[in-house]
Design a protein around this motif. Sequence first.
Motif, PDB file in Angstrom:
ATOM      1  N   LYS A 167       0.810  -1.221   0.000  1.00 41.49           N
ATOM      2  CA  LYS A 167       0.000   0.000   0.000  1.00 41.49           C
ATOM      3  C   LYS A 167       0.841   1.268   0.000  1.00 41.49           C
ATOM      4  O   LYS A 167       0.295   2.364   0.169  1.00 41.49           O
ATOM      5  CB  LYS A 167      -0.927   0.019   1.225  1.00 41.49           C
ATOM      6  CG  LYS A 167      -1.961  -1.091   1.284  1.00 41.49           C
ATOM      7  CD  LYS A 167      -2.875  -0.901   2.497  1.00 41.49           C
ATOM      8  CE  LYS A 167      -3.962  -1.963   2.548  1.00 41.49           C
ATOM      9  NZ  LYS A 167      -3.399  -3.281   2.904  1.00 41.49           N
ATOM     10  N   THR A 168       2.164   1.155  -0.184  1.00 46.28           N
ATOM     11  CA  THR A 168       3.053   2.312  -0.031  1.00 46.28           C
ATOM     12  C   THR A 168       3.978   2.459  -1.224  1.00 46.28           C
ATOM     13  O   THR A 168       4.685   1.509  -1.595  1.00 46.28           O
ATOM     14  CB  THR A 168       3.897   2.173   1.250  1.00 46.28           C
ATOM     15  OG1 THR A 168       3.041   1.947   2.372  1.00 46.28           O
ATOM     16  CG2 THR A 168       4.728   3.431   1.483  1.00 46.28           C
ATOM     17  N   VAL A 395      14.275  -1.179  -0.641  1.00 52.19           N
ATOM     18  CA  VAL A 395      13.972   0.210  -1.009  1.00 52.19           C
ATOM     19  C   VAL A 395      13.475   0.277  -2.442  1.00 52.19           C
ATOM     20  O   VAL A 395      12.491   0.969  -2.747  1.00 52.19           O
ATOM     21  CB  VAL A 395      15.218   1.109  -0.821  1.00 52.19           C
ATOM     22  CG1 VAL A 395      14.931   2.521  -1.329  1.00 52.19           C
ATOM     23  CG2 VAL A 395      15.636   1.148   0.643  1.00 52.19           C
ATOM     24  N   ARG A 396      14.129  -0.422  -3.331  1.00 54.78           N
ATOM     25  CA  ARG A 396      13.731  -0.410  -4.747  1.00 54.78           C
ATOM     26  C   ARG A 396      12.334  -0.982  -4.945  1.00 54.78           C
ATOM     27  O   ARG A 396      11.589  -0.550  -5.831  1.00 54.78           O
ATOM     28  CB  ARG A 396      14.759  -1.181  -5.575  1.00 54.78           C
ATOM     29  CG  ARG A 396      16.079  -0.413  -5.771  1.00 54.78           C
ATOM     30  CD  ARG A 396      17.124  -1.250  -6.450  1.00 54.78           C
ATOM     31  NE  ARG A 396      18.350  -0.487  -6.691  1.00 54.78           N
ATOM     32  CZ  ARG A 396      19.558  -1.019  -6.729  1.00 54.78           C
ATOM     33  NH1 ARG A 396      19.714  -2.329  -6.554  1.00 54.78           N
ATOM     34  NH2 ARG A 396      20.623  -0.266  -6.947  1.00 54.78           N
ATOM     35  N   GLN A 397      11.951  -1.972  -4.121  1.00 55.30           N
ATOM     36  CA  GLN A 397      10.593  -2.503  -4.207  1.00 55.30           C
ATOM     37  C   GLN A 397       9.568  -1.425  -3.864  1.00 55.30           C
ATOM     38  O   GLN A 397       8.546  -1.281  -4.550  1.00 55.30           O
ATOM     39  CB  GLN A 397      10.448  -3.684  -3.240  1.00 55.30           C
ATOM     40  CG  GLN A 397      11.192  -4.937  -3.668  1.00 55.30           C
ATOM     41  CD  GLN A 397      11.139  -6.035  -2.608  1.00 55.30           C
ATOM     42  OE1 GLN A 397      10.349  -5.965  -1.672  1.00 55.30           O
ATOM     43  NE2 GLN A 397      11.991  -7.040  -2.758  1.00 55.30           N
ATOM     44  N   PHE A 398       9.836  -0.662  -2.807  1.00 55.35           N
ATOM     45  CA  PHE A 398       8.932   0.419  -2.425  1.00 55.35           C
ATOM     46  C   PHE A 398       8.917   1.525  -3.476  1.00 55.35           C
ATOM     47  O   PHE A 398       7.913   2.229  -3.624  1.00 55.35           O
ATOM     48  CB  PHE A 398       9.347   1.010  -1.074  1.00 55.35           C
ATOM     49  CG  PHE A 398       8.791   0.286   0.118  1.00 55.35           C
ATOM     50  CD1 PHE A 398       7.633   0.731   0.747  1.00 55.35           C
ATOM     51  CD2 PHE A 398       9.434  -0.835   0.621  1.00 55.35           C
ATOM     52  CE1 PHE A 398       7.120   0.068   1.845  1.00 55.35           C
ATOM     53  CE2 PHE A 398       8.931  -1.503   1.735  1.00 55.35           C
ATOM     54  CZ  PHE A 398       7.763  -1.052   2.347  1.00 55.35           C
ATOM     55  N   MET A 399      10.044   1.697  -4.192  1.00 58.63           N
ATOM     56  CA  MET A 399      10.160   2.778  -5.166  1.00 58.63           C
ATOM     57  C   MET A 399       9.774   2.356  -6.580  1.00 58.63           C
ATOM     58  O   MET A 399       9.850   3.184  -7.503  1.00 58.63           O
ATOM     59  CB  MET A 399      11.584   3.336  -5.158  1.00 58.63           C
ATOM     60  CG  MET A 399      11.920   4.159  -3.927  1.00 58.63           C
ATOM     61  SD  MET A 399      13.497   5.025  -4.112  1.00 58.63           S
ATOM     62  CE  MET A 399      13.416   6.205  -2.773  1.00 58.63           C
ATOM     63  N   THR A 400       9.356   1.129  -6.767  1.00 57.90           N
ATOM     64  CA  THR A 400       8.936   0.676  -8.091  1.00 57.90           C
ATOM     65  C   THR A 400       7.504   1.135  -8.366  1.00 57.90           C
ATOM     66  O   THR A 400       6.599   0.810  -7.594  1.00 57.90           O
ATOM     67  CB  THR A 400       9.003  -0.857  -8.185  1.00 57.90           C
ATOM     68  OG1 THR A 400      10.356  -1.285  -7.987  1.00 57.90           O
ATOM     69  CG2 THR A 400       8.513  -1.336  -9.549  1.00 57.90           C
ATOM     70  N   PRO A 401       7.274   1.890  -9.441  1.00 56.57           N
ATOM     71  CA  PRO A 401       5.893   2.285  -9.781  1.00 56.57           C
ATOM     72  C   PRO A 401       5.047   1.040 -10.021  1.00 56.57           C
ATOM     73  O   PRO A 401       5.405   0.164 -10.817  1.00 56.57           O
ATOM     74  CB  PRO A 401       6.071   3.112 -11.058  1.00 56.57           C
ATOM     75  CG  PRO A 401       7.471   3.626 -10.993  1.00 56.57           C
ATOM     76  CD  PRO A 401       8.259   2.524 -10.341  1.00 56.57           C
ATOM     77  N   ARG A 402       3.915   0.952  -9.316  1.00 59.85           N
ATOM     78  CA  ARG A 402       3.084  -0.241  -9.393  1.00 59.85           C
ATOM     79  C   ARG A 402       1.713   0.091  -8.819  1.00 59.85           C
ATOM     80  O   ARG A 402       1.538   1.085  -8.112  1.00 59.85           O
ATOM     81  CB  ARG A 402       3.702  -1.384  -8.587  1.00 59.85           C
ATOM     82  CG  ARG A 402       3.766  -1.113  -7.093  1.00 59.85           C
ATOM     83  CD  ARG A 402       4.862  -1.875  -6.392  1.00 59.85           C
ATOM     84  NE  ARG A 402       4.799  -1.702  -4.931  1.00 59.85           N
ATOM     85  CZ  ARG A 402       5.235  -0.641  -4.284  1.00 59.85           C
ATOM     86  NH1 ARG A 402       5.754   0.379  -4.947  1.00 59.85           N
ATOM     87  NH2 ARG A 402       5.147  -0.580  -2.966  1.00 59.85           N
TER      88      ARG A 402
END
Length: 408
Positions: A167-168, A395-402
């Motif tokens: 959700k983030t 961090v990259r998972q949270f920063m991946t547009p999705r």
Amino acid sequence: MSFPVAEEAIQNTTEEVEDIVDPWNVASTSDKGVDYDKLIRRFGSSKISPELIARIESIIKKPVHYFIRRGIFFSHRDLELILNAYEQKKPFFLYTGRGPSSEAMHLGHLIPFIMTKWLQDVFDVPLVIQMTDDEKFLWKDITIEDANRYAYENAKDIIACGFDPTKTFIFSDFDFMAQCPNFYRNICRIQKSVTFNQVKGIFGFTESDCIGKIAFPAIQAAPSVSSSFPFIFGEKLKQEFACLIPCAIDQDPYFRMTRDVAPRLNFPKPALMHSTFFPALQGAKSKMAASDTNSAIFLTDTPKQVKDKVNKHAFSGGKETIEEHRAKGGDCDVDVSYQYLRYFMEDDERLEQIRQDYSSGKLLTGELKKILIEVLQGLVAKHQERRKEITLDVVRQFMTPRQLNFRY
């Protein structure tokens, strides 16, 4: 500081304004810190009233976070409309941010994220977190590369607060601008709707400020618009989603500007919840600052550093001698150790007992500092343990547009 004449403009008064509060400076002449009642009148926001708290509790079926109960989050704009949307099963999202000016965050930086996580949990809504590395490059003497690196390091601390990865979405302005054309298009729409005179009046810009500073407020405004994130909310939005922004009240000028231009662009006005400032160790006349290592407890500090900083620098509300303190008691309104406990001790009954004991003189300043040191050492140590688990891949998972999960 003055503001443009618009729907949410601040009206001139004869009342003297002593406190300095803007997105880059906070200072007060009072040992008790900023006069928040006066600031509410000056900014034109609304106090979070007991009636509003009762309504929140009736909706979520549980007590509000102690930040709200204790008046740490004390002011709002249109929070009632967000509650209406929730009751009517209409979608909304959360937006907050961080200006990454150094590798390490301090305790004061945690306050909006603790509140935001609670809001995400109780309302079960998506969240976007903006890392304004571009802002810090424009305002600070740092390189683009360092500002961008700080964004990723600070993101680790933010993720360690426990946000739901489904959700983030966290993004760096430098990186995201090239990834999402919709984001830049909304920035341009906002930029075209605000004149130089307006932005000069809101933020106090001068002719010697670089044009990047003048253009930046639209970048901080754009994440409050759901169409800036088509991958989250859908490419073909039938209507924009409402947005709630938890932030310190010094960020309010950005969103007064946003709320003024939103109707002209068919955007909903963002709602806000404002927090008080986390005081510097030296007292509430200024907020804790990353630029002054002795004013702040950092999330990287060792137990010894926490202890030494509190013992050496924490401003005391106690009397000069033990005898006088026993007779007259301490002043909790100015004592930094007590004020920090208001932020980080969840137990209301214990906090109230500490207040009574210190105010009566039963509890000495050194004893109060010892209580705070134990609380902060535990908090910082737990945060450091969680942060160790946050790798660059996380961090990259949270920063991946999705697409994010949301209820409606």
